[in-house]
Scaffold this active site. Structure first.
Site, short mmCIF file in Angstrom:
data_model
loop_
_atom_site.label_atom_id
_atom_site.label_comp_id
_atom_site.label_asym_id
_atom_site.label_seq_id
_atom_site.Cartn_x
_atom_site.Cartn_y
_atom_site.Cartn_z
N ASP A 132 -15.03 -50.90 -72.44
CA ASP A 132 -14.57 -49.60 -72.97
C ASP A 132 -15.73 -48.73 -73.44
N CYS A 213 4.28 -54.90 -56.95
CA CYS A 213 5.41 -54.39 -57.72
C CYS A 213 6.68 -54.38 -56.86
N CYS A 219 9.19 -50.82 -65.65
CA CYS A 219 8.32 -50.16 -66.63
C CYS A 219 8.60 -48.66 -66.67
N CYS A 239 2.35 -40.77 -74.01
CA CYS A 239 2.33 -42.23 -74.21
C CYS A 239 2.16 -42.56 -75.70
N CYS A 269 5.97 -51.14 -71.63
CA CYS A 269 5.87 -51.21 -70.17
C CYS A 269 5.23 -52.51 -69.70
N CYS A 273 7.69 -56.25 -67.82
CA CYS A 273 7.15 -56.54 -66.49
C CYS A 273 7.36 -58.02 -66.11
C1 B12 Z 1 -8.06 -43.78 -71.75
C2 B12 Z 1 -7.43 -45.15 -71.86
C3 B12 Z 1 -6.11 -45.22 -72.27
C4 B12 Z 1 -5.21 -43.99 -72.35
C5 B12 Z 1 -4.73 -43.61 -70.92
C6 B12 Z 1 -4.19 -44.83 -70.14
C7 B12 Z 1 -4.02 -44.61 -68.65
N1 B12 Z 1 -3.08 -45.32 -68.07
O1 B12 Z 1 -4.71 -43.81 -68.06
C8 B12 Z 1 -4.09 -44.50 -73.31
C9 B12 Z 1 -4.48 -44.17 -74.74
C10 B12 Z 1 -2.69 -43.94 -73.05
C11 B12 Z 1 -4.19 -46.00 -73.09
C12 B12 Z 1 -3.15 -46.88 -73.31
C13 B12 Z 1 -3.25 -48.25 -73.13
N2 B12 Z 1 -4.37 -48.95 -72.87
CO1 B12 Z 1 -6.06 -48.12 -72.39
N3 B12 Z 1 -7.72 -47.50 -71.77
C14 B12 Z 1 -8.17 -46.31 -71.56
C15 B12 Z 1 -9.61 -46.38 -70.98
C16 B12 Z 1 -10.60 -46.15 -72.13
C17 B12 Z 1 -9.88 -45.41 -69.83
C18 B12 Z 1 -8.76 -45.42 -68.78
C19 B12 Z 1 -8.82 -44.22 -67.87
O2 B12 Z 1 -9.88 -43.81 -67.47
N4 B12 Z 1 -7.63 -43.66 -67.57
C20 B12 Z 1 -7.51 -42.61 -66.63
C21 B12 Z 1 -6.74 -43.18 -65.43
C22 B12 Z 1 -6.61 -42.15 -64.32
O3 B12 Z 1 -7.55 -44.23 -64.99
P1 B12 Z 1 -6.99 -45.74 -64.85
O4 B12 Z 1 -5.81 -45.92 -65.71
O5 B12 Z 1 -8.12 -46.66 -65.02
O6 B12 Z 1 -6.50 -45.67 -63.37
C23 B12 Z 1 -7.42 -45.80 -62.29
C24 B12 Z 1 -7.10 -47.03 -61.49
O7 B12 Z 1 -6.12 -47.80 -62.11
C25 B12 Z 1 -6.74 -46.51 -60.12
N5 B12 Z 1 -5.32 -46.63 -59.78
C26 B12 Z 1 -4.27 -46.37 -60.55
N6 B12 Z 1 -3.15 -46.60 -59.86
C27 B12 Z 1 -3.49 -47.00 -58.64
C28 B12 Z 1 -2.72 -47.36 -57.56
C29 B12 Z 1 -3.36 -47.74 -56.39
C30 B12 Z 1 -2.54 -48.14 -55.24
C31 B12 Z 1 -4.78 -47.74 -56.32
C32 B12 Z 1 -5.47 -48.11 -55.09
C33 B12 Z 1 -5.53 -47.38 -57.44
C34 B12 Z 1 -4.88 -47.01 -58.58
O8 B12 Z 1 -7.08 -45.16 -60.06
C35 B12 Z 1 -7.18 -44.62 -61.36
C36 B12 Z 1 -8.31 -43.61 -61.39
O9 B12 Z 1 -9.52 -44.19 -61.09
C37 B12 Z 1 -9.65 -47.86 -70.45
C38 B12 Z 1 -11.02 -48.52 -70.47
C39 B12 Z 1 -11.84 -48.09 -69.26
N7 B12 Z 1 -13.05 -47.71 -69.51
O10 B12 Z 1 -11.36 -48.12 -68.14
C40 B12 Z 1 -8.63 -48.56 -71.39
C41 B12 Z 1 -7.76 -49.66 -70.78
C42 B12 Z 1 -7.25 -49.14 -69.47
N8 B12 Z 1 -6.64 -49.75 -71.71
C43 B12 Z 1 -6.19 -50.94 -71.88
C44 B12 Z 1 -5.07 -51.27 -72.68
C45 B12 Z 1 -4.92 -52.72 -73.10
C46 B12 Z 1 -4.15 -50.28 -73.05
C47 B12 Z 1 -2.75 -50.49 -73.67
C48 B12 Z 1 -2.02 -51.71 -73.14
C49 B12 Z 1 -2.90 -50.55 -75.20
C50 B12 Z 1 -1.60 -50.58 -75.95
N9 B12 Z 1 -0.87 -51.68 -75.97
O11 B12 Z 1 -1.21 -49.61 -76.55
C51 B12 Z 1 -2.06 -49.16 -73.27
C52 B12 Z 1 -1.35 -49.28 -71.90
C53 B12 Z 1 -0.66 -48.03 -71.47
C54 B12 Z 1 -0.61 -47.93 -69.95
N10 B12 Z 1 0.54 -48.16 -69.37
O12 B12 Z 1 -1.66 -47.65 -69.35
C55 B12 Z 1 -6.96 -51.94 -71.04
C56 B12 Z 1 -6.09 -52.28 -69.82
C57 B12 Z 1 -6.16 -53.73 -69.39
C58 B12 Z 1 -5.31 -53.97 -68.16
N11 B12 Z 1 -5.00 -55.22 -67.92
O13 B12 Z 1 -4.93 -53.06 -67.44
C59 B12 Z 1 -8.29 -51.14 -70.72
C60 B12 Z 1 -8.92 -51.45 -69.38
C61 B12 Z 1 -9.26 -51.46 -71.87
C62 B12 Z 1 -9.91 -52.82 -71.71
N12 B12 Z 1 -11.22 -52.84 -71.68
O14 B12 Z 1 -9.30 -53.84 -71.60
N13 B12 Z 1 -5.42 -46.35 -72.61
S1 SF4 Z 2 7.48 -53.69 -64.45
FE1 SF4 Z 2 5.64 -54.68 -63.57
S2 SF4 Z 2 6.25 -55.31 -61.50
FE2 SF4 Z 2 7.78 -53.84 -62.23
S3 SF4 Z 2 7.04 -51.86 -61.43
FE3 SF4 Z 2 6.23 -52.08 -63.51
S4 SF4 Z 2 4.21 -52.98 -63.27
FE4 SF4 Z 2 5.30 -53.28 -61.33
S1 SF4 Z 3 6.05 -47.84 -72.36
FE1 SF4 Z 3 3.89 -47.81 -71.63
S2 SF4 Z 3 3.59 -45.70 -70.92
FE2 SF4 Z 3 5.45 -45.69 -72.19
S3 SF4 Z 3 4.78 -45.17 -74.22
FE3 SF4 Z 3 4.73 -47.40 -74.12
S4 SF4 Z 3 2.62 -47.93 -73.48
FE4 SF4 Z 3 2.93 -45.74 -73.06
#
Ligand code: B12
Ligand code: SF4
Ligand code: SF4
Length: 413
Positions: A132, A213, A219, A239, A269, A273
């Site tokens: 992070d 999925c 979710c 969120c 969410c 799952c």
């Molecule tokens: C900003 C951030 C948040 C934001 C935005 C989350 C989001 N979904 O974008 C908020 C505050 C909402 C958040 C919430 C949470 N977060 Co957060 N967060 C981050 C952070 C710092 C950056 C993520 C980011 O850049 N988001 C912008 C989006 C666009 O990027 P992304 O989610 O990574 O998605 C990319 C890929 O997944 C890919 N992608 C997405 N979908 C698909 C589908 C296909 C088919 C393909 C090919 C690619 C693809 O493309 C996207 C763009 O590159 C990361 C750490 C990091 N440096 O990565 C932690 C991180 C993602 N968070 C984490 C966690 C634990 C959480 C929470 C569970 C915490 C909680 N319990 O409250 C929640 C989960 C909510 C959720 N459903 O995502 C973990 C996730 C671990 C995991 N197993 O996924 C991370 C990785 C931190 C860590 N080091 O462990 N988070």
């Molecule tokens: S609940 Fe889990 S398996 Fe179902 S759509 Fe969401 S991420 Fe995928």
């Molecule tokens: S269910 Fe997932 S996406 Fe919705 S508010 Fe909770 S962490 Fe955010």
């Protein structure tokens, strides 16, 4: 270097990581997707995400000589008590924040992992650790390396482990072996990802099926604030995790009822799952075990926390990392108590009246505004007299507006 790689994977396991995968360093996977997401405004007030779009184009921006990206996953799952979990008189803290701060736990172990590699190769420079802490798209890299697949809830899911998995990594100048399947875990059913089909990344299972999925939408349907724009796309501004952790200012009123009793983060969410129900069980890492006082604490206890009590209770937890660098520079106590007031309003029990009245009358405006909202939601109009008394006093304009809105809403209701 298959031999070095297998030693490294074994060493990572030794250090406590539950999953390890390695990808060649280079342009960031999914960068375009990330930029589109930021440009759509889904990141809300998380200014650092915008600042990082450039740096996130290529992992080598962080370490010019990097050849490999080592991704690790650390299981933080625990077994929640359903009775406590769904008790509206108790606050919920997301699973990731129940133990010690994972940033510290993972960083220390990743530095050790780099140390091990340096001894093996005689390298004098250091690798670059990220948890992070750097502009790295951790989920994308983890998927690219084969650590798991990204679900419709946007979480990285590793079949056999689920999504309660912290991610982190290490950039190193060594060229490692990339083509090995992710390491097998006891009872693991998945092998390597076979790539993307349409929108989904699929995993081949030992039974012959695919890990994906599929048609599941649990979710998307379960999110109480409607934060998913579509599968795989989250509008962080809606969120609960963003609202309770990242947002420093007022929580938009229409979203408050959906927040239920979450006071820090949200797991809904992930809870729904199926990959987590089939997961391999709870974390055994000693520093990630839930601190008992963070497990569903009564809201009345949380409302009574002063700044010192708050700092004591959440010492060494990620809760204290939610720093004061946001919209209104509020320290974490303000933001946390703001969340607790919202949860108390959703509980609606008159038992919270005195504590909410104290916050309305004595706490900083951010907390007072949310206390007013909560008072307006107490059953039987129990907060009405407190609000009516307050409205005649000289109040900060934001608090005044909240008191008036709470009184009006209460009368309308
Ligand atoms: C900003 C951030 C948040 C934001 C935005 C989350 C989001 N979904 O974008 C908020 C505050 C909402 C958040 C919430 C949470 N977060 Co957060 N967060 C981050 C952070 C710092 C950056 C993520 C980011 O850049 N988001 C912008 C989006 C666009 O990027 P992304 O989610 O990574 O998605 C990319 C890929 O997944 C890919 N992608 C997405 N979908 C698909 C589908 C296909 C088919 C393909 C090919 C690619 C693809 O493309 C996207 C763009 O590159 C990361 C750490 C990091 N440096 O990565 C932690 C991180 C993602 N968070 C984490 C966690 C634990 C959480 C929470 C569970 C915490 C909680 N319990 O409250 C929640 C989960 C909510 C959720 N459903 O995502 C973990 C996730 C671990 C995991 N197993 O996924 C991370 C990785 C931190 C860590 N080091 O462990 N988070
Ligand atoms: S609940 Fe889990 S398996 Fe179902 S759509 Fe969401 S991420 Fe995928
Ligand atoms: S269910 Fe997932 S996406 Fe919705 S508010 Fe909770 S962490 Fe955010």
């Amino acid at each position: 270097m298959p031999f070095l790689t297998s030693g490294l994977v074994a060493q990572a396991r030794e250090l406590g990581f539950d999953a390890v995968a390695i990808a060649p360093a280079g342009p960031s996977p999914d960068h375009d997707r990330y930029v589109r997401w930021v440009e759509a405004g889904y990141g809300g007030a998380m200014a650092y995400l915008v600042r990082h779009t450039e740096a996130k184009t290529d992992a080598r921006a962080l370490l010019a000589e990097a050849q490999s990206v080592i991704l690790v996953g650390l299981n933080y799952a625990y077994r929640a008590d359903p009775a406590l979990r769904h008790d509206p008189s108790r606050g919920q803290i997301a699973a990731y924040a129940l133990g010690d701060d994972y940033h510290e736990v993972m960083r220390a172990a990743l530095i050790e992992l780099d140390g091990w590699l340096r001894v093996q190769t005689g390298r004098s420079s250091h690798g670059r650790v990220f948890v992070d802490s750097a502009p790295v798209l951790e989920r994308s890299w983890a998927q690219q390396a084969g650590l798991g697949f990204i679900g419709k809830n946007t979480c990285l899911i590793r079949p056999g482990l689920g999504s309660y998995l912290f991610l982190g990594g290490l950039l190193v100048p060594e060229r490692l072996a990339y083509d090995e399947p992710p390491p097998r875990l006891d009872g693991e059913r998945a092998h390597a990802p076979t790539g993307e089909t349409g929108h989904e990344v699929q995993w081949r299972m030992t039974g012959g099926g695919m890990g994906t999925c599929g048609r599941c939408r649990r979710c998307l349907n379960a999110c109480p604030t409607g934060a998913f724009v579509s599968p795989y796309v989250l509008d962080a501004r809606r969120c609960i995790s963003y609202l309770t952790i990242e947002l420093r200012g007022e929580i938009p009123e229409p979203l408050r009822p959906g927040m239920g009793n979450w006071v820090f983060g949200c797991d809904i969410c992930q809870e729904v799952c199926p990959w987590n129900r089939r997961g391999q069980g709870v974390s055994v890492h000693s520093r990630l075990q839930p601190h008992p006082e963070r497990l569903s604490p009564p809201l009345l206890d949380l409302l009574a926390l002063d700044r010192e009590g708050f700092a004591r209770r959440f010492r060494s937890s990620p809760v204290l990392r939610a720093k004061a660098a946001g919209l209104n520079q509020s320290p974490p106590w303000d933001g946390f108590l703001r969340n607790v007031c919202v949860a108390a309003g959703n509980w609606g029990d008159p038992a919270a009246r005195e504590a909410l009245a104290a916050h309305l009358n004595q706490s900083p405006p951010l907390v007072a505004m949310h206390a007013a909202w909560a008072l307006g939601r107490l059953a039987g109009g129990a907060g009405g007299d407190v609000l009516a008394t307050a409205v005649d006093r000289a109040l900060e304009p934001g608090v005044k507006a909240a008191v008036v809105a709470a009184l009006t809403g209460r009368q309308a209701g």
